[in-house]
Write an enzyme that holds these catalytic residues in place. Structure first.
Site, PDB file in Angstrom:
ATOM      1  N   ARG A  30      -6.887  -7.216 -50.272  1.00  0.00           N
ATOM      2  CA  ARG A  30      -8.242  -8.532 -49.610  1.00  0.00           C
ATOM      3  C   ARG A  30      -8.012  -7.827 -47.779  1.00  0.00           C
ATOM      4  O   ARG A  30      -6.457  -8.518 -47.288  1.00  0.00           O
ATOM      5  CB  ARG A  30      -9.205  -9.579 -49.626  1.00  0.00           C
ATOM      6  CG  ARG A  30      -9.233  -9.563 -51.442  1.00  0.00           C
ATOM      7  CD  ARG A  30     -10.165 -10.805 -52.115  1.00  0.00           C
ATOM      8  NE  ARG A  30     -10.674 -10.665 -52.485  1.00  0.00           N
ATOM      9  CZ  ARG A  30     -11.715  -9.970 -53.791  1.00  0.00           C
ATOM     10  NH1 ARG A  30     -12.312  -9.560 -52.982  1.00  0.00           N
ATOM     11  NH2 ARG A  30     -11.948 -10.499 -54.182  1.00  0.00           N
ATOM     12  N   ASP A  31      -8.974  -7.443 -47.022  1.00  0.00           N
ATOM     13  CA  ASP A  31      -8.657  -6.936 -45.521  1.00  0.00           C
ATOM     14  C   ASP A  31      -8.142  -8.380 -45.118  1.00  0.00           C
ATOM     15  O   ASP A  31      -9.563  -8.543 -44.893  1.00  0.00           O
ATOM     16  CB  ASP A  31      -9.731  -6.070 -45.293  1.00  0.00           C
ATOM     17  CG  ASP A  31      -9.523  -5.480 -44.133  1.00  0.00           C
ATOM     18  OD1 ASP A  31      -8.940  -4.101 -44.048  1.00  0.00           O
ATOM     19  OD2 ASP A  31      -9.420  -5.752 -42.459  1.00  0.00           O
ATOM     20  N   ILE A  32      -7.853  -8.208 -43.865  1.00  0.00           N
ATOM     21  CA  ILE A  32      -7.293  -9.758 -43.500  1.00  0.00           C
ATOM     22  C   ILE A  32      -8.911  -9.689 -42.327  1.00  0.00           C
ATOM     23  O   ILE A  32      -9.359 -10.815 -41.992  1.00  0.00           O
ATOM     24  CB  ILE A  32      -6.266  -9.158 -42.708  1.00  0.00           C
ATOM     25  CG1 ILE A  32      -6.096 -11.031 -42.126  1.00  0.00           C
ATOM     26  CG2 ILE A  32      -6.536  -8.678 -40.954  1.00  0.00           C
ATOM     27  CD1 ILE A  32      -4.484 -10.683 -41.670  1.00  0.00           C
ATOM     28  N   ASN A  88      -9.732   7.058 -43.088  1.00  0.00           N
ATOM     29  CA  ASN A  88      -9.496   7.586 -42.148  1.00  0.00           C
ATOM     30  C   ASN A  88      -8.510   8.012 -42.356  1.00  0.00           C
ATOM     31  O   ASN A  88      -7.101   7.824 -42.525  1.00  0.00           O
ATOM     32  CB  ASN A  88      -9.343   5.934 -41.176  1.00  0.00           C
ATOM     33  CG  ASN A  88     -10.912   5.328 -41.568  1.00  0.00           C
ATOM     34  OD1 ASN A  88     -12.037   5.862 -41.203  1.00  0.00           O
ATOM     35  ND2 ASN A  88     -10.466   4.209 -40.903  1.00  0.00           N
ATOM     36  N   GLU A  96      -5.702   3.127 -38.423  1.00  0.00           N
ATOM     37  CA  GLU A  96      -4.941   1.977 -36.976  1.00  0.00           C
ATOM     38  C   GLU A  96      -3.561   1.724 -37.522  1.00  0.00           C
ATOM     39  O   GLU A  96      -2.539   1.632 -37.378  1.00  0.00           O
ATOM     40  CB  GLU A  96      -5.421   0.475 -37.632  1.00  0.00           C
ATOM     41  CG  GLU A  96      -6.731   0.510 -36.415  1.00  0.00           C
ATOM     42  CD  GLU A  96      -7.949  -0.892 -36.097  1.00  0.00           C
ATOM     43  OE1 GLU A  96      -7.761  -1.641 -36.878  1.00  0.00           O
ATOM     44  OE2 GLU A  96      -8.797  -1.100 -35.826  1.00  0.00           O
ATOM     45  N   VAL A  97      -3.588   1.904 -39.181  1.00  0.00           N
ATOM     46  CA  VAL A  97      -2.434   1.113 -40.141  1.00  0.00           C
ATOM     47  C   VAL A  97      -1.815   2.513 -40.919  1.00  0.00           C
ATOM     48  O   VAL A  97      -2.960   3.701 -41.546  1.00  0.00           O
ATOM     49  CB  VAL A  97      -1.947   0.463 -41.358  1.00  0.00           C
ATOM     50  CG1 VAL A  97      -0.948   0.179 -41.654  1.00  0.00           C
ATOM     51  CG2 VAL A  97      -3.253  -0.729 -40.664  1.00  0.00           C
ATOM     52  N   HIS A 101      -3.976   4.352 -47.445  1.00  0.00           N
ATOM     53  CA  HIS A 101      -4.919   3.747 -47.907  1.00  0.00           C
ATOM     54  C   HIS A 101      -6.902   3.676 -48.014  1.00  0.00           C
ATOM     55  O   HIS A 101      -7.179   4.452 -47.275  1.00  0.00           O
ATOM     56  CB  HIS A 101      -5.130   2.069 -46.941  1.00  0.00           C
ATOM     57  CG  HIS A 101      -5.728   2.278 -45.355  1.00  0.00           C
ATOM     58  ND1 HIS A 101      -4.594   2.726 -44.567  1.00  0.00           N
ATOM     59  CD2 HIS A 101      -6.396   1.808 -44.889  1.00  0.00           C
ATOM     60  CE1 HIS A 101      -4.770   2.927 -42.924  1.00  0.00           C
ATOM     61  NE2 HIS A 101      -5.891   2.248 -43.805  1.00  0.00           N
ATOM     62  N   MET A 102      -7.338   3.505 -49.242  1.00  0.00           N
ATOM     63  CA  MET A 102      -8.775   3.666 -49.301  1.00  0.00           C
ATOM     64  C   MET A 102      -9.146   2.025 -49.184  1.00  0.00           C
ATOM     65  O   MET A 102      -8.955   1.408 -49.803  1.00  0.00           O
ATOM     66  CB  MET A 102      -8.901   4.119 -50.803  1.00  0.00           C
ATOM     67  CG  MET A 102     -10.097   3.944 -51.165  1.00  0.00           C
ATOM     68  SD  MET A 102     -10.080   4.761 -52.479  1.00  0.00           S
ATOM     69  CE  MET A 102      -9.950   6.180 -52.843  1.00  0.00           C
TER      70      MET A 102
HETATM   71  P1  AMP Z   1      -7.255   1.190 -40.647  1.00  0.00           P
HETATM   72  O1  AMP Z   1      -8.261   1.310 -39.892  1.00  0.00           O
HETATM   73  O2  AMP Z   1      -8.385   2.440 -41.844  1.00  0.00           O
HETATM   74  O3  AMP Z   1      -6.525   1.216 -40.679  1.00  0.00           O
HETATM   75  O4  AMP Z   1      -7.651   0.111 -41.388  1.00  0.00           O
HETATM   76  C1  AMP Z   1      -6.286  -1.381 -41.691  1.00  0.00           C
HETATM   77  C2  AMP Z   1      -6.706  -1.731 -42.224  1.00  0.00           C
HETATM   78  O5  AMP Z   1      -5.908  -2.981 -42.263  1.00  0.00           O
HETATM   79  C3  AMP Z   1      -8.198  -2.486 -41.010  1.00  0.00           C
HETATM   80  O6  AMP Z   1      -9.396  -3.092 -42.085  1.00  0.00           O
HETATM   81  C4  AMP Z   1      -7.300  -4.038 -41.166  1.00  0.00           C
HETATM   82  O7  AMP Z   1      -8.356  -5.413 -41.202  1.00  0.00           O
HETATM   83  C5  AMP Z   1      -6.451  -4.487 -42.027  1.00  0.00           C
HETATM   84  N1  AMP Z   1      -4.930  -5.151 -41.468  1.00  0.00           N
HETATM   85  C6  AMP Z   1      -4.025  -4.879 -41.293  1.00  0.00           C
HETATM   86  N2  AMP Z   1      -3.394  -5.954 -41.598  1.00  0.00           N
HETATM   87  C7  AMP Z   1      -3.376  -6.476 -42.132  1.00  0.00           C
HETATM   88  C8  AMP Z   1      -2.856  -7.732 -43.272  1.00  0.00           C
HETATM   89  N3  AMP Z   1      -1.905  -8.501 -42.973  1.00  0.00           N
HETATM   90  N4  AMP Z   1      -3.741  -7.658 -44.219  1.00  0.00           N
HETATM   91  C9  AMP Z   1      -4.453  -7.100 -44.771  1.00  0.00           C
HETATM   92  N5  AMP Z   1      -5.632  -6.697 -44.640  1.00  0.00           N
HETATM   93  C10 AMP Z   1      -4.836  -6.096 -42.959  1.00  0.00           C
END
Ligand code: AMP
Length: 118
Positions: A30-32, A88, A96-97, A101-102
């Site tokens: 689950r997204d944080i 993204n 961002e990460v 990821h989907m």
């Molecule tokens: P993106 O902008 O597509 O790279 O999405 C990165 C997602 O990772 C965002 O929706 C964040 O809320 C999520 N995220 C970042 N750190 C964590 C974490 N430790 N656990 C769960 N989700 C995270």
């Protein structure tokens, strides 16, 4: 080898997260910072930084992202009303990460596909 992010620690269960599915190719958690009632991230276990880094050897894991998305959507009760899958890529895509990821989002009408131009 590609640089690891926080997602690798989640996959190895070195930091806490709510994992909803895991197999030999992918992990879902689950997204944080959820943007909808259901917001789950599904990631390949092996680091692929972005869609631009995908190669043929990733096809099994990337195909698995979709089959797991469909299974989790069903489990979350989203299948009938529908949901959105987002990947993204890099700066303009809002990534961002840098571990591909989907996003699986659903549980309410999600509105237009893109935010209005700023
Ligand atoms: P993106 O902008 O597509 O790279 O999405 C990165 C997602 O990772 C965002 O929706 C964040 O809320 C999520 N995220 C970042 N750190 C964590 C974490 N430790 N656990 C769960 N989700 C995270």
């Amino acid at each position: 080898m590609a640089e690891e992010t926080i997602f690798s620690k989640i996959i190895r269960k070195e930091i806490p997260s709510e994992i909803t599915y895991q197999d030999e190719l992918v992990t879902a958690f689950r997204d944080i910072n959820p943007q909808a009632p259901t917001h789950i991230l599904i990631v390949p276990n092996r680091v692929i930084p972005t869609v631009s880094d995908v190669s043929g050897e990733d096809e099994a894991a990337l195909g698995r992202l979709f089959s797991v998305a469909a299974r989790l959507a069903e489990a979350e009760g989203l299948s009938e009303d529908g949901y959105r899958l987002i990947v993204n890529c890099r700066d303009h895509g809002g990534q961002e990460v840098y571990h591909l990821h989907m996003h699986l989002l659903g549980g309410r009408p999600l509105g237009p596909m893109l935010a209005p131009r700023r």
